[in-house]
Design a protein around this motif. Structure first.
Motif: not given
Ligand SMILES: Nc1ncnc2c1ncn2[C@@H]1O[C@H](COP(=O)(O)OP(=O)(O)OP(=O)(O)O)[C@@H](O)[C@H]1O
Ligand SMILES: [Mg+2]
Lengths: 258, 253
Positions: A9, A12-13, A16-17, A19-20
Motif C-alpha cells: 500500500q 502504491l501510494k 500515485e504521488e 504520477g500526480e
C-alpha cells in the motif's frame, strides 16, 4: 502477510504521488506557452526570491569556503601539495558543494515559503476565488513561481561559488601568503568546461525541483490551517530528497559523457 | 405550492435537475432541483451541513457533481470547454463564505486582478482606477482603496469581496452566507447593500443564509434544502404559514 500488504500500500501510494506530481509538471509545461503571460508576477517572484536568499546564501558560501580550506590545508601541507589547494578547492566547490548546499538552503528558504503561501491561499479559498472569477490561478501562482526558481537558483549558485572561492582565498592569503592573482589564476586554470557546463545545467534542474515540489504541495494543500504547516514541511523534506537524487543522476550522466 | 404566481412568464437563467453529490458514503445532495429566474432573488435555507455550500460550488464548477444536469444561461455545465467555463464565470459572481480576499494585495489590486485578466469582456480601458472606484463606491468603501485586507473589519471584507465580484458586471451573483459571523447592525447593512446592488445592476441572485430576517426582507422566493433535496419552495409568506414541522423549524425559534 499484513507486513507485505502495508508495504505494498505504501509503495502504491508513493507511485500515485509521483504520477500526480508528473501530471502537475506536465500542466506547467502546457500552460507555460499559453497566453497571456504573467510577466509582472514573474519578475516580482524573481526579485523576492533573490532578495530573500541573497544574504543567507552569501554567508553560507563564505563560511564553506573558509572552513573547507582551513580543514584541508594541514593535510595538503603534510603531503607537500599546498600549491594544489586552489585547484582542489575550486573543483570541489564548483562541481559539488556550491550547487548542492545552495539548493538545499533554497529548498528550506524558498520551497517552504512557496508551500506555506500557496497552502494558505488554498485553505482560505483564495485560489478558488481566482478560479470563479474566470482567471487562471495555475498560471498566475504556479507557472511564475516554478519559472522563477528555475531561473534564480542557478544565479544564486554562481554567486555562492564566487563567495566561497573568495573565502578560500582569504585563508590562503592569511595563512599561506598567496596573492589574489596567483590564487585565481590557479582556480581558472583548473576549471574547464567539463566542470562548468554540467554543474551549471544541473542547477536549473535543482531550481525546477524546488519550485515544482513547493507549488505542488501548496496548491493541493488539504485539512485547513494544520495542512499548511504539513505542506511547507513536506515540501522541504521531499525537495531535499529529490535534490540528492537529481545530483546523483547528474554525476552519473556526466560520468558517461566525459 | 403556488409556484406560478411569482415565476410566471419569466426566463430561467439557471436550471438544476436531479443534482447528486456524494463524498464517499455521505450522500450530501440527493436529487436537488432548482430554477433561478431572471431578475429574481432566490434565498436558499438549510441546516448547517445540509450541503448548501456544496450545491453552490457544484453550480460554479468548483466541485464536480456525480449526477444530474446544471444549465447556466443556456449552456450545459457538463460539456463546456475551459474557455467557455471561464466566460460563464465572468457572468456569474460568487461571494465566498469567508470573503477570500487576496491577502498579499491591496484592495485596489484585489479589484484589478479580475479586471486586467478580462480586458476583452470589459472593453478597452487605459486606466483601471475609475472602474475600481466605481465598484468600491457602490459598496461604500471608496476610501479604503489602498488598504490591505488585514486592515479591514469582517464587514468591510465582505463589501470589498462584493465589489471585486461587481467589477466584472455579472448577470448572476451567488452569495454564500453573506451575513454569517457579523453583528446584527452590520448584517443589516450588508442585506441593504445586496438589495441596492440588485436594483442598480439588475442582477439575479441566489443567497444562502440562516438569517430569517434577511430572508424576509430580500427574498422573492425561497427554497428549503433538507435531506439533500429541495424540500419546500415558495415565497417567504407561504413557507412561514406552512404547517409542515420540518418547514416550521426554520421560522419558529
Ligand atoms: N471536500 C469535502 N470532502 C468531504 N466532505 C465534504 C466536503 N465538503 C463538504 N463535505 C460534507 O458535505 C456536507 C455539507 O457541507 P456544506 O459545507 O455544503 O454545508 P453547509 O450547508 O454549507 O453548512 P454551513 O451552513 O455550515 O456552511 C457536510 O457533511 C460536509 O462534511
Ligand atoms: Mg456553507
Amino acid at each position: 502477510m499484513s507486513f507485505f500488504r502495508t508495504s505494498m500500500q505504501y509503495i502504491l501510494k508513493y507511485l500515485e504521488e509521483v504520477g500526480e506530481m508528473s501530471a502537475f509538471a506536465g500542466r506547467f509545461f502546457r500552460e507555460l506557452f499559453r497566453r497571456p503571460f504573467e510577466s509582472r508576477e514573474l519578475l516580482r517572484q524573481c526579485y523576492n526570491m533573490g532578495n530573500k536568499s541573497l544574504l543567507l546564501v552569501g554567508v553560507t558560501g563564505f563560511i564553506i569556503g573558509l572552513v573547507f580550506t582551513l580543514q584541508s590545508r594541514p593535510k595538503m601541507l603534510d603531503l607537500g601539495a599546498s600549491a594544489w589547494i586552489p585547484s582542489m578547492v575550486s573543483i570541489s566547490i564548483v562541481r559539488e558543494i556550491g550547487p548542492i548546499i545552495t539548493a538545499l538552503i533554497c529548498a528550506g528558504r524558498i520551497g517552504s515559503g512557496i508551500g506555506a503561501e500557496l497552502g494558505s491561499m488554498r485553505v482560505t479559498e483564495q485560489i478558488d476565488a481566482m478560479e470563479v472569477s474566470g482567471t487562471n490561478p495555475f498560471k498566475y501562482l504556479v507557472v511564475t513561481r516554478i519559472l522563477a526558481t528555475t531561473l534564480m537558483i542557478p544565479l544564486l549558485v554562481v554567486m555562492s561559488d564566487a563567495i566561497a572561492l573568495f573565502g578560500s582565498f582569504l585563508v590562503e592569503n592569511t595563512k599561506g601568503d598567496v596573492s589574489f592573482r596567483y590564487f585565481f589564476d590557479e582556480v581558472f586554470l583548473s576549471l574547464d568546461f567539463v566542470d562548468l557546463i554540467p554543474s551549471t545545467l544541473k542547477t536549473f534542474f535543482f531550481g525546477f525541483a524546488i519550485g515544482l515540489v513547493g507549488c505542488y504541495r501548496g496548491y493541493y494543500c488539504k485539512h485547513g490551517t494544520a495542512g499548511v504547516g504539513v505542506a511547507a514541511n513536506t515540501a522541504v523534506v521531499e525537495t531535499s530528497m529529490l535534490l540528492f537524487v537529481l545530483d546523483f543522476i547528474a554525476v552519473m550522466v556526466t560520468d558517461i559523457f566525459y | 405550492m403556488n409556484k406560478k404566481s411569482v415565476t410566471e412568464g419569466r426566463r430561467a437563467v439557471i436550471t438544476i435537475r436531479g443534482l447528486k453529490k456524494f463524498f464517499g458514503k455521505n450522500h450530501v445532495l440527493n436529487g436537488f432541483d432548482m430554477d433561478l429566474y431572471e431578475g429574481e432573488t432566490l434565498v436558499i435555507m438549510g441546516k448547517s451541513g445540509s450541503g448548501k455550500s456544496v450545491m453552490i460550488k457544484c453550480l460554479i464548477g468548483l466541485e464536480t457533481h456525480d449526477e444530474g444536469t446544471i444549465n447556466i444561461m443556456g449552456r450545459n455545465m457538463e460539456n463546456v470547454t475551459e474557455d467557455e467555463l471561464n466566460e460563464i464565470r465572468t457572468e456569474v459572481g460568487f461571494l465566498f463564505q469567508g470573503s477570500a480576499l487576496y491577502d498579499s494585495m491591496t484592495v485596489r489590486e484585489n479589484l484589478e486582478f479580475p479586471l486586467r485578466r478580462h480586458v476583452e469582456k470589459m472593453g478597452h480601458f487605459s486606466d483601471a482606477t475609475p472602474l475600481v472606484l466605481e465598484a468600491l463606491e457602490s459598496v461604500g468603501l471608496a476610501h479604503a482603496i489602498d488598504l490591505m485586507p488585514e486592515e479591514l473589519s469582517g464587514g468591510m471584507k465582505r463589501r470589498v469581496a462584493l465589489a471585486r465580484t461587481l467589477i466584472l458586471r455579472p448577470k448572476i451573483i451567488l452569495y454564500d452566507e453573506p451575513t454569517t459571523g457579523l453583528d446584527p447592525i452590520t448584517s443589516k447593512e450588508i442585506v441593504l447593500l445586496m438589495k441596492s446592488v440588485q436594483q442598480k445592476y439588475k442582477t439575479s441572485s441566489i443567497i444562502i443564509t440562516h438569517d430569517v430576517d434577511c430572508a424576509r426582507f430580500i427574498s422573492d422566493r425561497m427554497i428549503l434544502l433538507v435531506d439533500g433535496i429541495n424540500y419546500a419552495e415558495g415565497t417567504f409568506a407561504e413557507l412561514d404559514a406552512s404547517t409542515d414541522p420540518k418547514v416550521q423549524a426554520f421560522f419558529k425559534s
